[in-house]
Design an enzyme around this catalytic site. Structure first.
Site, PDB file in Angstrom:
ATOM      1  N   TYR A  74       0.710  -1.232   0.001  1.00 22.58           N
ATOM      2  CA  TYR A  74      -0.061   0.090   0.165  1.00 22.58           C
ATOM      3  C   TYR A  74       0.893   1.188  -0.048  1.00 22.58           C
ATOM      4  O   TYR A  74       0.180   2.573   0.231  1.00 22.58           O
ATOM      5  CB  TYR A  74      -0.756   0.059   1.099  1.00 22.58           C
ATOM      6  CG  TYR A  74      -0.278  -0.300   2.471  1.00 22.58           C
ATOM      7  CD1 TYR A  74       0.653   0.470   2.923  1.00 22.58           C
ATOM      8  CD2 TYR A  74      -0.379  -1.492   3.367  1.00 22.58           C
ATOM      9  CE1 TYR A  74       1.543   0.374   4.196  1.00 22.58           C
ATOM     10  CE2 TYR A  74       0.263  -1.700   4.234  1.00 22.58           C
ATOM     11  CZ  TYR A  74       1.149  -0.741   4.803  1.00 22.58           C
ATOM     12  OH  TYR A  74       1.850  -0.992   6.012  1.00 22.58           O
ATOM     13  N   CYS A  75       2.156   1.034  -0.296  1.00 19.71           N
ATOM     14  CA  CYS A  75       3.081   2.312  -0.049  1.00 19.71           C
ATOM     15  C   CYS A  75       2.715   3.554  -0.969  1.00 19.71           C
ATOM     16  O   CYS A  75       2.582   3.422  -2.159  1.00 19.71           O
ATOM     17  CB  CYS A  75       4.552   2.050  -0.590  1.00 19.71           C
ATOM     18  SG  CYS A  75       5.400   3.459  -0.491  1.00 19.71           S
TER      19      CYS A  75
ATOM     20  N   CYS B  50      -3.657  22.887   5.499  1.00 19.39           N
ATOM     21  CA  CYS B  50      -2.440  22.143   5.471  1.00 19.39           C
ATOM     22  C   CYS B  50      -1.264  23.238   6.108  1.00 19.39           C
ATOM     23  O   CYS B  50      -1.676  24.628   6.360  1.00 19.39           O
ATOM     24  CB  CYS B  50      -1.813  22.382   3.826  1.00 19.39           C
ATOM     25  SG  CYS B  50      -2.609  21.211   3.133  1.00 19.39           S
TER      26      CYS B  50
ATOM     27  N   ASP C 154       4.433  15.681   2.263  1.00 26.40           N
ATOM     28  CA  ASP C 154       4.931  14.543   1.765  1.00 26.40           C
ATOM     29  C   ASP C 154       3.969  13.731   0.723  1.00 26.40           C
ATOM     30  O   ASP C 154       4.277  12.760   0.137  1.00 26.40           O
ATOM     31  CB  ASP C 154       5.044  13.549   2.900  1.00 26.40           C
ATOM     32  CG  ASP C 154       6.042  12.160   2.877  1.00 26.40           C
ATOM     33  OD1 ASP C 154       6.890  12.201   1.702  1.00 26.40           O
ATOM     34  OD2 ASP C 154       5.745  11.313   3.488  1.00 26.40           O
TER      35      ASP C 154
ATOM     36  N   CYS D  44     -18.527  21.293   6.837  1.00 24.49           N
ATOM     37  CA  CYS D  44     -17.876  21.505   8.079  1.00 24.49           C
ATOM     38  C   CYS D  44     -18.389  22.500   8.976  1.00 24.49           C
ATOM     39  O   CYS D  44     -18.541  22.496  10.006  1.00 24.49           O
ATOM     40  CB  CYS D  44     -16.194  21.432   7.983  1.00 24.49           C
ATOM     41  SG  CYS D  44     -15.733  19.848   6.955  1.00 24.49           S
TER      42      CYS D  44
ATOM     43  N   CYS E  70      -7.327  15.892   7.138  1.00 24.52           N
ATOM     44  CA  CYS E  70      -6.461  15.757   6.129  1.00 24.52           C
ATOM     45  C   CYS E  70      -6.706  16.171   4.586  1.00 24.52           C
ATOM     46  O   CYS E  70      -7.753  15.412   4.263  1.00 24.52           O
ATOM     47  CB  CYS E  70      -5.384  14.767   6.032  1.00 24.52           C
ATOM     48  SG  CYS E  70      -4.042  14.738   5.253  1.00 24.52           S
TER      49      CYS E  70
END
Length: 368
Positions: free
Chosen positions: A21-22, A261, A277, A315, A328
Site C-alpha cells: 500500500y506504499c 495544510c 509528503d 464542516c 487531512c
C-alpha cells in the site's frame, strides 16, 4: 518565525521493502523522475546552511523515504556534523527518523541515542497482520526483523514509537493488534489511515480502508485505550492524546488535525522541495535547496495552502467542527479535485462515541 519542519528523503523513494500500500511508491510513479537517487553531501550542506539561517524558533530535521537508512550511517554522521558547523547561533535543533528497521544494528542504535533522535518504527501489528502487506523485495514477511529492531532500540534506550498503517486487515484485527503491542511493551503508538493511489477512486484495492471499516476501527481502538487510561495503564496513542489536548484548548499537534495544510518542507534527494509528503509531485514542486532560499519557496507554497481550504463547506455546520476540522487534505482529494473528507462518516460515528468519554476521562484525571 515559527519552528521550521523539514522532512528529508536522503535515499529518495528507494526501499528494501515492498509494502503493497506504499503511498510514496505511487507518487514516485507519477513523477517524470521516479527516483532522485542518493542525496549528495553538497545538497545536504546547502540544505543545512539555508535551514539554520532561516529557522527562527528552531528546526526539526526529520528523515523518511522510501527507507532513509539506505543512505548509510556515515551520511547521517556527516549531516549532524554539518548542523553543528552552521548552527553558530545556537538555534534549537531536533532530529527524527521514520524507518522500517531492517538495517538497524548496534552502531545505528548508538548513533540515534547519542544524537537524541526520535524514531518512528513502522509495524502493522502481530506477525499475521504485519506480514500480509509489509514484505521485503523477495516477497517475504518482515515481522521478525522489525520486532528485532524494536528490541535493539529498547536496549539502547532510544525513544521510539510504533507507526501502524490502518489498512483493511489491521482494521479488522484491531483487538489483536492492540493486545500484541501491550503484551510486548510497545506502548507508544501512532495509527494513520491507509491511502489509496492519489487522484484515483478510493476503496478499489484489497488493502483499501473503507469509511465503515475505519469508523469501527477507531471506536474499538478508542475503547481499549480509554479503559486502559481510566485504569492508569500507560498506553499512549498519539491521535487520542491530541484530541484530549484539543478539548482542553491546546492547538492540534499534527497538520492533519488542523483542517488546513500547515507549513511543511519536504526535501527530495536532489534538493527538490515540496509542500507535503503526500504531494511530492512535479506540479507541486516549490524549488530546490541548491538554488532557492526558504523565504522564496514559502511564497510559492501559498496557493497550495489556500487550496487546502476547499471541501470544508459542510464542516461549518458540523457539531464536531471544533475537534475534527475536516481532517487531512489528502483524505479530501479525489479524482475530481478536493471535496468532502472520504472518512467523514467514520469521523462522525467516532466523535459521537468518543467525545463524551474523552470529557469523562479528563474529569476523572483532573485535567480540566
Amino acid at each position: 518565525m515559527p519552528q521550521l519542519n523539514i522532512l528529508i528523503k536522503p535515499a529518495s523513494g528507494s526501499c528494501n521493502m515492498r509494502c503493497k500500500y506504499c503511498f510514496y511508491a505511487d507518487e514516485a510513479k507519477k513523477r517524470a523522475a521516479p527516483s532522485f537517487g542518493a542525496m549528495s553531501m553538497e545538497t545536504a550542506e546547502n540544505l543545512v546552511r539555508r535551514a539554520v539561517e532561516y529557522a527562527g524558533d528552531g528546526c526539526v530535521f526529520g528523515f523518511q523515504g522510501g527507507e532513509p537508512t539506505l543512505r548509510g550511517l556515515d551520511f547521517f554522521r556527516d549531516f549532524v556534523a554539518l548542523v553543528r558547523k552552521y548552527n553558530t547561533g545556537g538555534a534549537k535543533v531536533s532530529y527524527s527518523i521514520q524507518t522500517n528497521g531492517l538495517l538497524l544494528d548496534e552502531q545505528w542504535a548508538a548513533f540515534l541515542k547519542e544524537n537524541d533522535f526520535l524514531v518512528g518504527l513502522s509495524m502493522d501489528g502481530d506477525r499475521q497482520t504485519h506480514d500480509l502487506n509489509r514484505v521485503d523485495v523477495k516477497g517475504s514477511g518482515t515481522f521478525s526483523r522489525v520486532l528485532r529492531a524494536a528490541r535493539l532500540l529498547e536496549k539502547h534506550e532510544v525513544p521510539f514509537n510504533i507507526l501502524t498503517v490502518v489498512n483493511s486487515r489491521v482494521a479488522r484485527n484491531v483487538e489483536s493488534v492492540y493486545s500484541f503491542y501491550k503484551k510486548n511493551g510497545l506502548l507508544y503508538q501512532q495509527y494513520i489511515p491507509c491511502l489509496d493511489p492519489i487522484f484515483e477512486q478510493r476503496g478499489a484495492n484489497s488493502w483499501s480502508l473503507t469509511p465503515e471499516a475505519y469508523g469501527q476501527f477507531l471506536i474499538r481502538l478508542f475503547d481499549r485505550w480509554y479503559d486502559d487510561r481510566m485504569r492508569d495503564e500507560p498506553v499512549y496513542i498519539h491521535y487520542f492524546e491530541c484530541l484530549a489536548g484539543m478539548l482542553q484548548g491546546y492547538p492540534p499537534a499534527s497538520c492533519g488535525m488542523t483542517g488546513v495544510c500547515s507549513v511543511q518542507t519536504v526535501v527530495e534527494a536532489d534538493g527538490s522541495v515540496y509542500p507535503c509528503d503526500f504531494y511530492a509531485l512535479d506540479e507541486y514542486r516549490l524549488g530546490n535547496v541548491n538554488t532557492d532560499g526558504f523565504e522564496e519557496m514559502d511564497k510559492k507554497r501559498l496557493p497550495f495552502l489556500e487550496q487546502s481550504r476547499q471541501g470544508l463547506e459542510k464542516c461549518a455546520s458540523c457539531r464536531h467542527r471544533s475537534i475534527c476540522r475536516g481532517g487531512c487534505r489528502r483524505d479530501r482529494q479525489g479524482p475530481e479535485g478536493i471535496g468532502e473528507n472520504y472518512f467523514c462518516q467514520a469521523y462522525m460515528r467516532f466523535f459521537d462515541h468518543a467525545t463524551p468519554k474523552l470529557y469523562a476521562l479528563l474529569r476523572a484525571k483532573g485535567r480540566m
